[in-house]
Structure formats: structure tokens, C-alpha cells
Design a protein around this motif. Structure first.
Motif, short mmCIF file in Angstrom:
data_model
loop_
_atom_site.label_atom_id
_atom_site.label_comp_id
_atom_site.label_asym_id
_atom_site.label_seq_id
_atom_site.Cartn_x
_atom_site.Cartn_y
_atom_site.Cartn_z
N LEU A 158 0.69 -1.20 -0.17
CA LEU A 158 0.27 -0.02 0.38
C LEU A 158 1.21 0.73 0.07
N LEU A 159 2.20 1.15 0.82
CA LEU A 159 2.82 1.73 1.11
C LEU A 159 3.60 3.00 -0.25
N ALA A 160 4.12 1.89 -1.28
CA ALA A 160 5.01 1.79 -2.13
C ALA A 160 3.58 2.19 -3.26
N THR A 161 2.59 1.98 -3.87
CA THR A 161 1.26 2.25 -4.29
C THR A 161 1.49 4.14 -3.74
N ALA A 176 3.56 5.26 -4.99
CA ALA A 176 4.49 5.92 -6.43
C ALA A 176 2.98 7.19 -7.03
N ALA A 177 2.05 6.68 -6.79
CA ALA A 177 1.22 7.78 -7.58
C ALA A 177 1.86 9.52 -6.48
N ASP A 181 4.65 14.07 -9.19
CA ASP A 181 5.62 15.14 -9.30
C ASP A 181 6.76 15.06 -10.45
N LEU A 182 6.55 13.77 -11.65
CA LEU A 182 6.65 13.71 -12.80
C LEU A 182 6.20 14.24 -13.48
N GLU A 183 4.84 14.92 -13.66
CA GLU A 183 4.43 15.51 -14.43
C GLU A 183 4.60 16.50 -14.50
N LEU A 184 4.60 16.83 -13.07
CA LEU A 184 5.07 18.26 -12.97
C LEU A 184 6.28 19.03 -13.58
#
Length: 84
Positions: A55-58, A61-62, A67-70
Motif C-alpha cells: 500500500l505504501l509503495a502504491t 508511486a502515485a 511529481d514527474l508530470e510537474l
């Protein structure tokens, strides 16, 4: 911020829009691991103590996706401004 712009074909299944953002993040991650061992150790301890690692990894990742989109949007803006 100075995203890498020299190589847009290293990862052929990625778009030219994605590559600079991913490379920038990978460079920052490598720098973190190289220069800040205390932070890295703390992160690893947190991972060991986590009760729901999937859950924490998911969730993270979101966050990273946002951040990658920014970063990609900022890169596009910088490229546009550099052409002026």
C-alpha cells in the motif's frame, strides 16, 4: 533546474517528453544515495517497519507520478522559453 536534453533515445519505449523527467529524478536519487547516507538509512528503516509495504509503495508511486508530470510541464516551459 537543468533537465538533461542530450539523449532522447536511451529508453526507446519512452516518449521524448518522459525521458528528461525520468533522467532528472534518477540523477537526484543517485545523488541522494551517494551524498546523504543518513536519510537513506532512515528510509530503509521506515520500509522495514511498514505494516503494509504494498500500500505504501502504491501511494508513493502515485505521488512520484504527479511529481514527474510537474517536472515534465516545467521542462516543456523551459524549452519553450529557451526558444524565444
Amino acid at each position: 533546474m537543468k533537465p538533461p536534453v542530450k539523449d532522447t533515445v536511451t529508453i526507446p519505449w519512452m516518449s521524448e517528453r518522459e525521458i528528461p523527467a525520468v533522467k532528472l529524478v534518477l540523477s537526484a536519487w543517485r545523488k541522494l544515495r551517494r551524498d546523504d547516507k543518513g536519510v537513506v538509512q532512515h528510509i530503509r528503516q521506515r520500509a522495514e517497519m511498514c505494516l503494509t509495504p504494498d500500500l505504501l509503495a502504491t501511494e508513493h508511486a502515485a505521488e512520484v507520478a504527479r511529481d514527474l508530470e510537474l517536472i515534465t510541464a516545467l521542462d516543456a516551459r523551459l524549452r519553450k522559453e529557451a526558444k524565444r
